[in-house]
Design a protein around this motif. Sequence first.
Motif, mmCIF file in Angstrom:
data_model
loop_
_atom_site.group_PDB
_atom_site.id
_atom_site.type_symbol
_atom_site.label_atom_id
_atom_site.label_comp_id
_atom_site.label_asym_id
_atom_site.label_seq_id
_atom_site.Cartn_x
_atom_site.Cartn_y
_atom_site.Cartn_z
ATOM 1 N N ALA A 5 25.672 -12.209 13.432
ATOM 2 C CA ALA A 5 26.713 -11.765 12.452
ATOM 3 C C ALA A 5 27.103 -10.437 12.921
ATOM 4 O O ALA A 5 28.194 -9.740 12.895
ATOM 5 N N PHE A 8 29.397 -9.780 15.641
ATOM 6 C CA PHE A 8 30.757 -9.818 15.326
ATOM 7 C C PHE A 8 31.166 -8.646 14.731
ATOM 8 O O PHE A 8 32.183 -8.336 14.651
ATOM 9 N N GLU A 27 31.213 -12.001 5.601
ATOM 10 C CA GLU A 27 29.950 -12.849 6.134
ATOM 11 C C GLU A 27 29.512 -14.058 5.515
ATOM 12 O O GLU A 27 28.930 -15.028 6.231
ATOM 13 N N ASP A 29 30.944 -16.347 4.254
ATOM 14 C CA ASP A 29 31.989 -17.508 4.686
ATOM 15 C C ASP A 29 31.760 -17.930 6.364
ATOM 16 O O ASP A 29 32.749 -18.506 6.812
ATOM 17 N N LEU A 30 30.845 -17.096 6.997
ATOM 18 C CA LEU A 30 30.704 -17.519 8.461
ATOM 19 C C LEU A 30 29.751 -18.486 8.734
ATOM 20 O O LEU A 30 28.898 -18.767 8.036
ATOM 21 N N THR A 31 30.125 -19.429 9.742
ATOM 22 C CA THR A 31 29.042 -20.441 9.969
ATOM 23 C C THR A 31 29.236 -20.696 11.609
ATOM 24 O O THR A 31 30.171 -20.283 12.214
ATOM 25 N N GLU A 50 40.959 -22.665 11.294
ATOM 26 C CA GLU A 50 39.982 -21.718 11.623
ATOM 27 C C GLU A 50 40.198 -20.865 12.910
ATOM 28 O O GLU A 50 40.934 -21.375 13.707
ATOM 29 N N CYS A 52 37.473 -18.467 15.426
ATOM 30 C CA CYS A 52 36.273 -18.154 15.866
ATOM 31 C C CYS A 52 36.017 -17.170 16.785
ATOM 32 O O CYS A 52 36.976 -16.784 17.259
ATOM 33 N N MET A 106 30.921 -18.634 16.109
ATOM 34 C CA MET A 106 30.967 -18.297 14.685
ATOM 35 C C MET A 106 32.577 -18.441 13.929
ATOM 36 O O MET A 106 33.220 -17.944 14.513
ATOM 37 N N TYR A 107 32.510 -19.411 13.173
ATOM 38 C CA TYR A 107 33.673 -20.063 12.689
ATOM 39 C C TYR A 107 33.889 -19.302 11.363
ATOM 40 O O TYR A 107 33.076 -18.971 10.628
ATOM 41 N N PHE A 108 35.259 -19.162 10.987
ATOM 42 C CA PHE A 108 35.531 -18.653 9.653
ATOM 43 C C PHE A 108 37.125 -19.311 9.196
ATOM 44 O O PHE A 108 37.786 -19.571 10.227
#
Length: 196
Positions: A5, A8, A27, A29-31, A50, A52, A106-108
């Motif tokens: 994270a 990013f 952060e 909501d990040l997966t 999404e 990424c 890392m998706y959002f």
Amino acid sequence: MSSIANQFRIYLKRFVELTDQEWDAFEKDLTIRTLPKKHFLIKQGQTAKEICFLISGSARLYYEKDGDEKTTYFFFENNLVGDYLGCLTSQPSTINIQALEDCELMYFKYETLTKLYEQFPVYQIFGRKLAEYLFMGLDIRLAELLTLTPEERYLKFINTSIKRKILERIPQQYIASYLGITPVSLSRIRRRIATS
């Protein structure tokens, strides 16, 4: 996830500086997910929801018509990846984004970003700067395709900062497609340049 994270968050600094409160709101909501080689982040006809951040690996963006593929972009680590236009319009995607190597992403949700626009003005600045960045890249790419010869495009391409990554990690047929030429033409151009 904290070190990833943080990677990013450092990337986002090229657009905006975030306070801890502004970052924490994003952060949560990040997966993180993996995308195996040859699998698709988005396929033509799907609806993008999404965006990424590519942590590791590589991918290509291409259009397909009647079985003919036109590669227009390559993504490497520390890049945002996604169908931004599809997210904006909620229309079925016209592009394909395929992993060329095993990828960690890392998706959002795009919806998360639009909610942050309302909550924190800094994210509106991020959204505008991101759109400007994408527009500039698209405009430069279009100008190259319309005004440069295939050989000029190749010479410009091999002088980019990511040349080494592309030449070492991207198959030749995708490089040729990106340059708007056939693999045979690419081989000829490379031979000509090597002997001149």
